[in-house]
Design a protein around this motif. Structure first.
Motif, PDB file in Angstrom:
ATOM      1  N   GLY A  75     -23.669 -17.387  -3.888  1.00  0.00           N
ATOM      2  CA  GLY A  75     -23.490 -17.619  -5.318  1.00  0.00           C
ATOM      3  C   GLY A  75     -22.352 -18.538  -5.692  1.00  0.00           C
ATOM      4  O   GLY A  75     -22.027 -18.681  -6.877  1.00  0.00           O
ATOM      5  N   LYS A  76     -21.738 -19.203  -4.717  1.00  0.00           N
ATOM      6  CA  LYS A  76     -20.585 -20.065  -5.006  1.00  0.00           C
ATOM      7  C   LYS A  76     -20.972 -21.236  -5.928  1.00  0.00           C
ATOM      8  O   LYS A  76     -20.336 -21.467  -6.957  1.00  0.00           O
ATOM      9  CB  LYS A  76     -19.984 -20.629  -3.703  1.00  0.00           C
ATOM     10  N   SER A  77     -22.005 -21.973  -5.542  1.00  0.00           N
ATOM     11  CA  SER A  77     -22.408 -23.149  -6.319  1.00  0.00           C
ATOM     12  C   SER A  77     -22.969 -22.751  -7.681  1.00  0.00           C
ATOM     13  O   SER A  77     -22.750 -23.449  -8.675  1.00  0.00           O
ATOM     14  CB  SER A  77     -23.446 -23.973  -5.551  1.00  0.00           C
ATOM     15  N   THR A  78     -23.673 -21.627  -7.730  1.00  0.00           N
ATOM     16  CA  THR A  78     -24.188 -21.146  -9.019  1.00  0.00           C
ATOM     17  C   THR A  78     -23.039 -20.805  -9.952  1.00  0.00           C
ATOM     18  O   THR A  78     -23.095 -21.082 -11.156  1.00  0.00           O
ATOM     19  CB  THR A  78     -25.083 -19.913  -8.805  1.00  0.00           C
ATOM     20  N   THR A  79     -21.986 -20.223  -9.415  1.00  0.00           N
ATOM     21  CA  THR A  79     -20.787 -19.938 -10.209  1.00  0.00           C
ATOM     22  C   THR A  79     -20.216 -21.231 -10.786  1.00  0.00           C
ATOM     23  O   THR A  79     -19.880 -21.299 -11.976  1.00  0.00           O
ATOM     24  CB  THR A  79     -19.729 -19.224  -9.352  1.00  0.00           C
ATOM     25  N   ALA A  80     -20.117 -22.265  -9.949  1.00  0.00           N
ATOM     26  CA  ALA A  80     -19.573 -23.544 -10.400  1.00  0.00           C
ATOM     27  C   ALA A  80     -20.422 -24.148 -11.507  1.00  0.00           C
ATOM     28  O   ALA A  80     -19.899 -24.632 -12.522  1.00  0.00           O
ATOM     29  CB  ALA A  80     -19.484 -24.517  -9.219  1.00  0.00           C
ATOM     30  N   LEU A  81     -21.726 -24.140 -11.342  1.00  0.00           N
ATOM     31  CA  LEU A  81     -22.623 -24.721 -12.341  1.00  0.00           C
ATOM     32  C   LEU A  81     -22.574 -23.939 -13.651  1.00  0.00           C
ATOM     33  O   LEU A  81     -22.689 -24.519 -14.735  1.00  0.00           O
ATOM     34  CB  LEU A  81     -24.052 -24.771 -11.804  1.00  0.00           C
ATOM     35  N   ALA A  82     -22.389 -22.623 -13.565  1.00  0.00           N
ATOM     36  CA  ALA A  82     -22.279 -21.815 -14.778  1.00  0.00           C
ATOM     37  C   ALA A  82     -20.967 -22.092 -15.505  1.00  0.00           C
ATOM     38  O   ALA A  82     -20.928 -22.153 -16.741  1.00  0.00           O
ATOM     39  CB  ALA A  82     -22.391 -20.332 -14.431  1.00  0.00           C
ATOM     40  N   VAL A  83     -19.877 -22.268 -14.744  1.00  0.00           N
ATOM     41  CA  VAL A  83     -18.583 -22.596 -15.359  1.00  0.00           C
ATOM     42  C   VAL A  83     -18.679 -23.925 -16.102  1.00  0.00           C
ATOM     43  O   VAL A  83     -18.118 -24.090 -17.190  1.00  0.00           O
ATOM     44  CB  VAL A  83     -17.472 -22.643 -14.295  1.00  0.00           C
ATOM     45  N   LEU A  84     -19.421 -24.875 -15.543  1.00  0.00           N
ATOM     46  CA  LEU A  84     -19.623 -26.169 -16.185  1.00  0.00           C
ATOM     47  C   LEU A  84     -20.646 -26.115 -17.313  1.00  0.00           C
ATOM     48  O   LEU A  84     -20.855 -27.103 -18.005  1.00  0.00           O
ATOM     49  CB  LEU A  84     -20.094 -27.196 -15.151  1.00  0.00           C
ATOM     50  N   ARG A  85     -21.320 -24.991 -17.454  1.00  0.00           N
ATOM     51  CA  ARG A  85     -22.427 -24.807 -18.404  1.00  0.00           C
ATOM     52  C   ARG A  85     -23.602 -25.724 -18.078  1.00  0.00           C
ATOM     53  O   ARG A  85     -24.372 -26.102 -18.952  1.00  0.00           O
ATOM     54  CB  ARG A  85     -21.951 -25.029 -19.839  1.00  0.00           C
ATOM     55  N   MET A  86     -23.730 -26.101 -16.798  1.00  0.00           N
ATOM     56  CA  MET A  86     -24.929 -26.795 -16.338  1.00  0.00           C
ATOM     57  C   MET A  86     -26.030 -25.783 -16.064  1.00  0.00           C
ATOM     58  O   MET A  86     -27.212 -26.125 -15.965  1.00  0.00           O
ATOM     59  CB  MET A  86     -24.616 -27.620 -15.098  1.00  0.00           C
ATOM     60  N   LEU A  87     -25.649 -24.517 -15.895  1.00  0.00           N
ATOM     61  CA  LEU A  87     -26.555 -23.373 -15.889  1.00  0.00           C
ATOM     62  C   LEU A  87     -26.071 -22.416 -16.972  1.00  0.00           C
ATOM     63  O   LEU A  87     -24.861 -22.207 -17.122  1.00  0.00           O
ATOM     64  CB  LEU A  87     -26.539 -22.654 -14.540  1.00  0.00           C
ATOM     65  N   GLU A  88     -26.999 -21.852 -17.719  1.00  0.00           N
ATOM     66  CA  GLU A  88     -26.611 -20.935 -18.777  1.00  0.00           C
ATOM     67  C   GLU A  88     -26.322 -19.560 -18.188  1.00  0.00           C
ATOM     68  O   GLU A  88     -27.168 -18.990 -17.481  1.00  0.00           O
ATOM     69  CB  GLU A  88     -27.713 -20.836 -19.831  1.00  0.00           C
TER      70      GLU A  88
END
Length: 328
Positions: free
Chosen positions: A59-72
């Protein structure tokens, strides 16, 4: 989780990113959820590097994308520079993105092969309306290239004309164009040769000192994370199981998963390596679609108790660290 420090640049609280699993052809029905990130909390201070480590798929990359709001995010709170950006619209996120940039894992796939390097580096300036004065625009692009160790005449070349390390420098220059305060680095050296990895990691450290940058540095290579990080968070199956200062984590790992990760790091001295106690993790990684009840690590933990199987642990202070484990 302890109270956030006053100088926290980024605060993440109980972040969850769940992806629905659906069945059906004409009528889609949700039957389950993939819990890619399941209750992650951490703080990142101004000017520091927070390393995030764990095996692939944790879940590392998913965490990063969520912090960037590239994933909701499904739930939780993300606060950057004092602004809660969890539910901001994309229009409201636009000015924040100038201060929050990303360096990607693939130094070739993240670059447009049809654009010249100078245009790639200068693209953020054009997107955010900072390229009206062409002379200042060209000067800024030249400054960015010099900052990451690229020569001015390289601006007219295309990405395929560069090595992997040079391409990553291009990506770093592009990320720095808008003078961000935080770079999220998603395994930025894992695709590079080992000799080039050291050069790029040293570049990150030089830029941090020169520009007062903060990094969220994601990697699975513990030696790289130890070299660059101030503090480290260890992830397992969508959750952070331990957070500690770099030296404290390597000297005194507390969570059984952290202990196993560090025990797997090879030692250069063959005689010392031969005397080290082996600490193998048995079993398979559980599915994020159906994670175990209680502590997610308990099916593979040699110290698991009945409480571990039924009650989920949360991060709490344990000496000089924060650990999500009932043993502390």
């Amino acid at each position: 989780m302890e109270q956030a420090p006053a100088d926290a640049l980024l605060r993440v609280r109980d972040l969850r990113v769940h992806f629905p699993v659906t069945e059906g052809v004409l009528v889609q029905k949700q039957v389950a959820s993939v819990k890619a990130v399941d209750g992650v909390s951490f703080d990142l201070r101004s000017g520091e590097t927070f390393g995030l480590v764990g095996e692939s798929g944790c879940g590392k990359s998913t965490t990063a994308l969520a912090v960037l709001r590239m994933l909701e995010p499904t739930a939780g709170r993300i606060e950057f520079e004092g602004v809660d950006m969890t539910h901001l619209t994309q229009a409201e996120m636009r000015p924040i993105r100038q201060r929050l940039q990303m360096v990607y894992q693939d130094p070739f796939g993240s670059l447009n092969p049809r654009m010249k390097v100078g245009d790639i580096i200068g693209e953020p300036l054009r997107v955010h309306g900072r390229a009206q004065d062409k002379a200042k625009y060209r000067t800024r692009v030249g400054e960015l290239m010099d900052l990451v160790g690229l020569l001015p005449d390289m601006a007219e070349r295309y990405p395929h004309e560069f090595s992997g390390g040079q391409r990553q420098r291009i990506g770093i220059a592009r990320a720095l164009a808008l003078e961000p305060s935080l770079l999220i680095c998603d395994e930025p050296v894992s695709a590079l040769d080992v000799s080039i990895q050291a050069q790029v990691v040293n570049l990150f450290m030089e830029l941090q000192e020169r520009l007062s940058l903060a990094y969220l540095f994601i990697a699975h290579d513990l030696s790289v994370v130890w070299h660059i990080s101030n503090r480290i968070g260890v992830m397992y199956l969508g959750q952070i199981v331990e957070i500690a200062d770099r030296d404290e984590l390597f000297r005194n790992p507390r969570h059984p998963y952290t202990q196993a990760l560090l025990a797997a790091v090879p030692v250069a001295d063959p005689e010392l390596e031969a005397t080290r106690e082996q600490q193998l993790i048995t079993g398979e990684v559980p599915s994020v679609r159906d994670p175990p009840a209680g502590c997610h690590f308990h099916p593979r933990c040699p110290h698991a108790t009945d409480r571990c199987r039924s009650e989920e642990p949360h991060l709490r202070a344990a000496g000089g660290a924060e650990v999500a484990c009932h043993l502390f």
